[in-house]
Design an enzyme around this catalytic site. Structure first.
Site, PDB file in Angstrom:
ATOM      1  N   HIS A  31       1.174   4.959  -2.283  1.00 51.72           N
ATOM      2  CA  HIS A  31       0.810   5.882  -3.360  1.00 51.72           C
ATOM      3  C   HIS A  31       2.116   6.496  -3.834  1.00 51.72           C
ATOM      4  CE1 HIS A  31      -3.453   5.643  -2.135  1.00 51.72           C
ATOM      5  NE2 HIS A  31      -2.905   5.460  -0.937  1.00 51.72           N
TER       6      HIS A  31
ATOM      7  N   HIS B  77      -9.532   1.244  -0.852  1.00 50.74           N
ATOM      8  CA  HIS B  77      -9.463   1.846   0.482  1.00 50.74           C
ATOM      9  C   HIS B  77     -10.875   1.762   1.078  1.00 50.74           C
ATOM     10  CE1 HIS B  77      -5.722   3.445  -0.949  1.00 50.74           C
ATOM     11  NE2 HIS B  77      -5.537   4.243   0.095  1.00 50.74           N
TER      12      HIS B  77
ATOM     13  N   ASP C 190       1.808   3.886   2.901  1.00 50.45           N
ATOM     14  CA  ASP C 190       0.786   4.795   2.358  1.00 50.45           C
ATOM     15  C   ASP C 190       1.431   5.956   1.578  1.00 50.45           C
ATOM     16  OD1 ASP C 190      -1.871   5.347   1.865  1.00 50.45           O
ATOM     17  OD2 ASP C 190      -2.303   6.210   3.818  1.00 50.45           O
ATOM     18  N   ASP C 191       1.822   7.011   2.287  1.00 50.51           N
ATOM     19  CA  ASP C 191       2.427   8.191   1.647  1.00 50.51           C
ATOM     20  C   ASP C 191       3.665   8.592   2.453  1.00 50.51           C
ATOM     21  OD1 ASP C 191       0.197   9.040  -0.387  1.00 50.51           O
ATOM     22  OD2 ASP C 191      -0.841   8.599   1.493  1.00 50.51           O
TER      23      ASP C 191
ATOM     24  N   GLU D 127     -11.019   3.595   6.483  1.00 51.82           N
ATOM     25  CA  GLU D 127      -9.911   4.446   6.965  1.00 51.82           C
ATOM     26  C   GLU D 127     -10.566   5.555   7.790  1.00 51.82           C
ATOM     27  OE1 GLU D 127      -7.916   6.671   3.870  1.00 51.82           O
ATOM     28  OE2 GLU D 127      -6.192   7.161   5.130  1.00 51.82           O
TER      29      GLU D 127
ATOM     30  N   HIS E  65       0.864  -1.197   0.000  1.00 54.90           N
ATOM     31  CA  HIS E  65       0.000   0.000   0.000  1.00 54.90           C
ATOM     32  C   HIS E  65       0.892   1.237   0.000  1.00 54.90           C
ATOM     33  CE1 HIS E  65      -3.659   2.151   2.084  1.00 54.90           C
ATOM     34  NE2 HIS E  65      -3.042   2.943   1.225  1.00 54.90           N
TER      35      HIS E  65
HETATM   36  N1  ADE Z   1      -4.471   8.968  -1.551  1.00 52.98           N
HETATM   37  C1  ADE Z   1      -3.217   9.023  -1.093  1.00 52.98           C
HETATM   38  N2  ADE Z   1      -3.169   8.630   0.176  1.00 52.98           N
HETATM   39  C2  ADE Z   1      -4.425   8.293   0.542  1.00 52.98           C
HETATM   40  C3  ADE Z   1      -5.029   7.808   1.731  1.00 52.98           C
HETATM   41  N3  ADE Z   1      -4.333   7.577   2.841  1.00 52.98           N
HETATM   42  N4  ADE Z   1      -6.358   7.599   1.732  1.00 52.98           N
HETATM   43  C4  ADE Z   1      -7.074   7.845   0.639  1.00 52.98           C
HETATM   44  N5  ADE Z   1      -6.559   8.296  -0.494  1.00 52.98           N
HETATM   45  C5  ADE Z   1      -5.242   8.521  -0.548  1.00 52.98           C
HETATM   46 ZN    ZN Z   2      -3.682   4.835   0.804  1.00 50.55          ZN
END
Ligand code: ADE
Ligand code: ZN
Length: 324
Positions: free
Chosen positions: A16, A194, A275-276, A197, A14
């Site tokens: 991005h 997703h 994630d990011d 969350e 996971h």
């Molecule tokens: N796009 C990038 N990161 C995300 C996240 N944590 N939740 C939803 N969309 C995303």
């Molecule tokens: Zn994500």
């Protein structure tokens, strides 16, 4: 423990790729493309990363990716991430990308996919990393737009390992994308989404029932619905959990309050992901370390989490056997 966690072969399910854009590269690409950033320095960018919720992060995330214009920019973005990931013991990366966010800026699909897949092949050659590509739809955009993106991806279907669903979750239920995901299924594409969350447990149920996904991204709110949690346990549908993301987006106030130990006790198939990473304070290793500090898990627990990710990754069976 840090040294041991670093050597543990880890798999990232996971991520991005646009969320791996470090401020240093953001400045370099802005210069290359003659773009003026609303920040004076790398430090100022990092200071701006103080989020209240998912939407406040998404606003900066979509703004930051405006520096990506050419295939070389997408290549440099992905290579920058792969370099860091392999240095911290990551052996397989599944990167998702948001084509709509780039198409809206006039950056064509072939530019995005050419740059990303060139980096994937180079990382495979250079570091022995294996990789997979997930094309994500933006759930806060109309379903018709997602459908047209799926059609535009026609020439590249062989390069895609799955489709996903991301962006602002509240009030954008999975059911909105029923037809898009049905079409993706018909095209032979595996599906992830997703869910749970910021959105309710009900969205996890919809992702399973309506979108027929094989993995849930996040899913941390599933314990609010014991029947759903039991279903996830019985079917062993994996959750790709991102602890530092949940902390930075205030899904939880403190890492010690994170539902991860409860999810583990409930017998769910869990994986740990970033994630990011450029926005949330670290990559996969940092996420493992955050769990170590908050939950004091033993090596067997971490081995089990890493193994789960290998078991459910989009990778060829020979590679899987080698990693297991
Ligand atoms: N796009 C990038 N990161 C995300 C996240 N944590 N939740 C939803 N969309 C995303
Ligand atoms: Zn994500």
């Amino acid at each position: 423990m840090k040294d041991w966690l670093k050597t543990l072969p880890k798999v990232e399910l996971h991520l991005h790729i646009e969320g791996s854009l470090e401020p240093e590269l953001m400045f370099a690409l802005a210069k290359r493309n003659d773009i003026t950033l609303p920040y004076a320095s790398v430090e100022e960018v990092r200071e701006a990363y103080d989020f209240d919720d998912l939407q406040s992060f998404l606003d900066l995330y979509y703004q930051g990716m405006a520096v990506l214009r050419t295939a070389d920019d997408f290549f440099d973005l992905a290579m920058d991430y792969f370099r860091r990931a392999q240095a911290e013991g990551v052996v397989h990366v599944e990167l998702s990308f948001d084509p709509q966010a780039h198409l809206a800026r006039g950056i064509e699909m072939d530019v995005q996919i050419e740059g990303l897949t060139r980096a994937m092949r180079q990382a495979e050659r250079e570091w022995g990393l294996s990789t997979a590509l997930i094309m994500s739809f933006l759930r806060d955009r109309p379903a018709e737009e997602a459908m047209s993106v799926l059609e535009r991806a026609g020439p590249y279907l062989e390069l895609l390992d799955a489709v996903g669903l991301d962006s602002a979750e509240r009030d954008n239920p999975p059911s909105k994308f029923a037809e898009v995901f049905a079409r993706a299924k018909l095209l032979g594409l595996p599906r992830v989404a997703h869910a749970g969350e910021e959105g309710p447990a009900e969205y996890i149920r919809q992702a399973l029932d309506v979108l027929d996904v094989c993995r849930i991204d996040h899913g941390v709110r599933c314990l609010e619905d014991p029947e759903l949690a039991a279903r996830l346990r019985d079917t062993q549908v994996p959750l790709t959990v991102c602890p530092l993301s949940n902390l930075r987006l205030k899904v939880v106030d403190d890492m010690r309050d994170h539902p991860l130990p409860g999810l583990l006790d409930a017998g769910l198939k869990l994986t740990i992901n970033s994630d990011d990473p450029a926005y949330f304070g670290g990559g996969v290793l940092d996420n493992y370390l955050a769990c170590h500090h908050a939950f004091d898990w033993n090596k067997d627990t971490f081995r089990g989490l890493a193994r789960n990710a290998i078991e459910v990754a989009f990778m060829d069976e020979g590679r899987r056997r080698m990693l297991l």
